[in-house]
Enzyme design. Structure first.
Site, PDB file in Angstrom:
ATOM      1  N   ARG A   1      -8.772  -0.438   4.622  1.00 16.67           N
ATOM      2  CA  ARG A   1      -7.890   0.579   4.037  1.00 16.67           C
ATOM      3  C   ARG A   1      -6.551  -0.038   3.666  1.00 16.67           C
ATOM      4  NH1 ARG A   1      -6.646   5.344   7.517  1.00 16.67           N
ATOM      5  NH2 ARG A   1      -5.449   5.642   5.641  1.00 16.67           N
TER       6      ARG A   1
ATOM      7  N   ASP B   1       4.851   0.649  11.973  1.00 20.37           N
ATOM      8  CA  ASP B   1       3.631   0.035  11.435  1.00 20.37           C
ATOM      9  C   ASP B   1       3.469  -1.428  11.861  1.00 20.37           C
ATOM     10  OD1 ASP B   1       2.965   2.395  10.264  1.00 20.37           O
ATOM     11  OD2 ASP B   1       3.421   1.793   8.208  1.00 20.37           O
TER      12      ASP B   1
ATOM     13  N   ARG C   1       1.005  14.526  13.533  1.00 17.72           N
ATOM     14  CA  ARG C   1       1.468  14.293  12.151  1.00 17.72           C
ATOM     15  C   ARG C   1       1.461  15.553  11.289  1.00 17.72           C
ATOM     16  NH1 ARG C   1      -0.603   8.559   9.837  1.00 17.72           N
ATOM     17  NH2 ARG C   1       1.252   8.664   8.577  1.00 17.72           N
TER      18      ARG C   1
ATOM     19  N   LYS D   1       0.836  -1.205   0.000  1.00 16.48           N
ATOM     20  CA  LYS D   1       0.000   0.000   0.000  1.00 16.48           C
ATOM     21  C   LYS D   1       0.872   1.257   0.000  1.00 16.48           C
ATOM     22  CE  LYS D   1      -1.788   1.785   3.954  1.00 16.48           C
ATOM     23  NZ  LYS D   1      -1.608   3.229   4.083  1.00 16.48           N
ATOM     24  N   ASN D   2       1.908   1.268   0.847  1.00 16.05           N
ATOM     25  CA  ASN D   2       2.690   2.493   1.004  1.00 16.05           C
ATOM     26  C   ASN D   2       3.615   2.793  -0.180  1.00 16.05           C
ATOM     27  OD1 ASN D   2       1.425   2.992   3.378  1.00 16.05           O
ATOM     28  ND2 ASN D   2       3.197   2.632   4.708  1.00 16.05           N
TER      29      ASN D   2
ATOM     30  N   CYS E   1      -4.978  13.432  13.189  1.00 17.07           N
ATOM     31  CA  CYS E   1      -5.323  12.056  12.862  1.00 17.07           C
ATOM     32  C   CYS E   1      -5.129  11.205  14.085  1.00 17.07           C
ATOM     33  CB  CYS E   1      -4.517  11.568  11.670  1.00 17.07           C
ATOM     34  SG  CYS E   1      -3.116  10.549  12.040  1.00 17.07           S
TER      35      CYS E   1
HETATM   36  C1  UD1 Z   1       4.567   6.981   6.295  1.00 19.88           C
HETATM   37  C2  UD1 Z   1       3.694   5.758   6.124  1.00 19.88           C
HETATM   38  C3  UD1 Z   1       3.166   5.273   7.474  1.00 19.88           C
HETATM   39  C4  UD1 Z   1       4.330   5.053   8.434  1.00 19.88           C
HETATM   40  C5  UD1 Z   1       5.243   6.276   8.494  1.00 19.88           C
HETATM   41  C6  UD1 Z   1       6.491   6.036   9.316  1.00 19.88           C
HETATM   42  C7  UD1 Z   1       2.725   5.946   3.917  1.00 19.88           C
HETATM   43  C8  UD1 Z   1       1.504   6.177   3.086  1.00 19.88           C
HETATM   44  N1  UD1 Z   1       2.581   6.092   5.240  1.00 19.88           N
HETATM   45  O1  UD1 Z   1       3.758   8.015   6.841  1.00 19.88           O
HETATM   46  O2  UD1 Z   1       2.437   4.062   7.268  1.00 19.88           O
HETATM   47  O3  UD1 Z   1       3.830   4.783   9.730  1.00 19.88           O
HETATM   48  O4  UD1 Z   1       5.646   6.665   7.170  1.00 19.88           O
HETATM   49  O5  UD1 Z   1       7.198   4.958   8.825  1.00 19.88           O
HETATM   50  O6  UD1 Z   1       3.775   5.627   3.405  1.00 19.88           O
HETATM   51  N2  UD1 Z   1       6.845  14.656  10.724  1.00 19.88           N
HETATM   52  C9  UD1 Z   1       6.924  15.981  11.065  1.00 19.88           C
HETATM   53  N3  UD1 Z   1       6.715  16.916  10.085  1.00 19.88           N
HETATM   54  C10 UD1 Z   1       6.458  16.563   8.802  1.00 19.88           C
HETATM   55  C11 UD1 Z   1       6.391  15.189   8.458  1.00 19.88           C
HETATM   56  C12 UD1 Z   1       6.600  14.252   9.451  1.00 19.88           C
HETATM   57  O7  UD1 Z   1       7.145  16.337  12.217  1.00 19.88           O
HETATM   58  O8  UD1 Z   1       6.284  17.439   7.956  1.00 19.88           O
HETATM   59  C13 UD1 Z   1       7.070  13.630  11.778  1.00 19.88           C
HETATM   60  C14 UD1 Z   1       5.826  12.777  12.022  1.00 19.88           C
HETATM   61  O9  UD1 Z   1       4.953  13.371  12.923  1.00 19.88           O
HETATM   62  C15 UD1 Z   1       6.452  11.518  12.570  1.00 19.88           C
HETATM   63  C16 UD1 Z   1       7.767  11.408  11.771  1.00 19.88           C
HETATM   64  O10 UD1 Z   1       8.041  12.714  11.304  1.00 19.88           O
HETATM   65  O11 UD1 Z   1       6.771  11.665  13.919  1.00 19.88           O
HETATM   66  C17 UD1 Z   1       7.756  10.443  10.621  1.00 19.88           C
HETATM   67  O12 UD1 Z   1       6.624  10.678   9.816  1.00 19.88           O
HETATM   68  P1  UD1 Z   1       6.634  10.339   8.258  1.00 19.88           P
HETATM   69  O13 UD1 Z   1       7.756   9.401   7.954  1.00 19.88           O
HETATM   70  O14 UD1 Z   1       6.571  11.602   7.494  1.00 19.88           O
HETATM   71  O15 UD1 Z   1       5.251   9.542   8.087  1.00 19.88           O
HETATM   72  P2  UD1 Z   1       4.290   9.530   6.824  1.00 19.88           P
HETATM   73  O16 UD1 Z   1       5.078   9.765   5.585  1.00 19.88           O
HETATM   74  O17 UD1 Z   1       3.094  10.392   7.085  1.00 19.88           O
END
Ligand code: UD1
Length: 429
Positions: free
Chosen positions: A408, A316, A131, A22-23, A126
């Site tokens: 999902r 995850d 996030r 999915k990711n 969320c």
């Molecule tokens: C993706 C995955 C999700 C997984 C996560 C971490 C997909 C569709 N989703 O989510 O399943 O759990 O990676 O492996 O691929 N953060 C910030 N600011 C930002 C962006 C992130 O502070 O602008 C923080 C987040 O709150 C979190 C960390 O960085 O603590 C990692 O998040 P991130 O790797 O960005 O997660 P996603 O890409 O949303």
């Protein structure tokens, strides 16, 4: 709303086919916005999130058609999507759609890179923490986009195109890295991304982009270099297997006992999790068809683990591992460092008889002799599936409510498990 009913106590034996990730599928579909030509994706899982992203892309004018069935194909084969963004008719991603699925925020990068502008709703809160998207916005700004926040929307403009630059992420971010790579692919000049995410899905998306004519190197390491090109073409790409689905079923077998082949699974995508399970007493055997997971009557040893970006243990799989550790002989500790507040499954596992104590980002799990079925509530994707795993080993009946979270991210979950001997069924309505 559908529910899932499970009667615990049956071992799992047979074969479970692992679907496309999915990711990886979601950012691959989003990458189609970068080109006028058709992108063909094979091994796409049939998931609610994929259907929703199809609708979101449709709103931008993207045509998605699902390839017909070929001879010999069964439901175990992924679907083929033909995605064409020949004419982008709208560069706005509205609130109603983005709040339904956070990853749809990622359309920001390809829209700005190709069209010079985009208006994308902020995703909002969320279930697993705040996030934020500040790193994604920072990456776009570093590439020269002008960003304003207006009425809950990120309004990004780069009328003269994006410019290659250096992007240093303060924290590893998967979404931030996808954003930076996609935007930099069509930027003028070279971009260096430091502290990039090393997740296999990043590598898969970059491989596809390179087939489309992008020039990305260094993926799988913390330093990615993207040489911008003037345009991208169509390509055909097969989505890599889902490592989270693989780990989830591996833990389900470890929990219920039995012997299962996880077909198409690739051990290198989740080595840390497999090593941990092996250390706990689960038999893990890579084969040329996938990974065999087995556990007989042997006891599970407790573990100590901290979630962190790839290649460490993935957040995850944290909820699923916690479910498994409720049956270990002794006390385990799990520290969650990626997302705050990703412990909503704890109270539901406790309803099944688990003994778990939370202190900030650290969970202490005392193994118990038995779990007992109960009605429980699914709260997010990974939390829900941890309840299913626990229910497979609990005495009696468990009803998991709000299973739309499962749909999902898990393709035909009850079908895959029941074919291996689990007593699991979906109750409609
Ligand atoms: C993706 C995955 C999700 C997984 C996560 C971490 C997909 C569709 N989703 O989510 O399943 O759990 O990676 O492996 O691929 N953060 C910030 N600011 C930002 C962006 C992130 O502070 O602008 C923080 C987040 O709150 C979190 C960390 O960085 O603590 C990692 O998040 P991130 O790797 O960005 O997660 P996603 O890409 O949303």
């Amino acid at each position: 709303m559908d529910r899932i009913r499970i009667i615990g106590g049956r071992p799992l034996n047979g074969t479970i086919p692992i679907s496309g990730a999915k990711n990886a599928t979601l950012p691959l579909m989003i990458a189609s916005l970068l080109t006028k030509e058709t992108l063909i994706l094979d091994n796409v899982p049939r998931l609610a999130d994929v259907a929703l992203l199809q609708r979101i892309l449709g709103n931008h004018g993207v045509d998605v058609t699902v390839g017909g069935k070929r001879a010999g194909e069964t439901a175990d084969h992924g679907q083929t999507l033909h995605i064409s963004a020949a004419h982008i008719v709208d560069t706005t991603a509205p609130y109603e759609l983005v709040t339904k699925m956070r990853a749809s925020f990622w359309v920001l990068a390809p829209l700005v890179a190709r069209m010079g502008q985009a208006r994308v709703s902020l995703p909002g809160g969320c279930a697993i923490g705040t996030r934020p998207v500040d790193f994604l916005i920072m990456a776009m700004e570093r590439l020269g986009a002008q960003i304003e926040i207006d009425a809950g929307y990120v309004v990004a403009k780069a009328p003269k195109g994006l410019k290659g630059s250096e992007i240093v992420f303060p924290k590893v971010t998967v979404g931030g890295t996808h954003t930076a790579i996609m935007a930099a692919s069509l930027a003028d000049g070279t971009t260096v991304i430091e502290n990039a995410a090393r997740e296999p899905e990043i590598v898969d998306v970059a491989d596809c982009l390179n087939k489309m004519g992008a020039r990305i190197s260094g993926t799988g390491t913390g330093r990615i270099v993207v040489e911008g090109v003037a345009g991208l073409n169509g390509a055909r790409h097969s989505v890599l297997p889902d490592r989270i689905e693989t780990g989830t079923y591996a833990m389900a077998v470890a929990m219920a006992g039995g012997d299962i082949l996880l077909q198409n699974a690739r051990p290198e995508l989740l080595q840390t999790a497999l090593d941990l399970m092996q250390a706990s007493g689960v038999q893990v055997t890579p084969t040329n068809q996938g990974i065999r997971i087995a556990r007989n009557e042997s006891e599970l040893a407790p573990i100590e683990v901290t979630t962190a970006p790839f290649p460490a243990f993935p957040t995850d799989l944290q909820a699923q591992l916690m479910a498994l550790m409720t049956r270990a002989r002794g006390t385990s500790h799990i520290v969650e460092t990626v997302f705050e507040n990703r412990f909503m499954h704890v109270q539901e596992l406790v309803r099944l008889g688990a003994r778990i104590h939370l202190e900030g980002e650290r969970a202490t799990i005392e193994g118990v002799e038995r779990l007992k079925g109960a009605p429980v509530m699914a709260t997010d994707l990974r939390a829900s599936v941890s309840l299913v795993i626990a229910a497979l080993a609990a005495e009696g009946e468990t009803i998991v409510n709000r299973v739309y979270h499962l749909d999902r991210g898990f393709e035909r979950l009850e079908d895959k498990l029941s074919r291996c001997g689990a007593a699991i069924e979906r109750l409609s309505g």
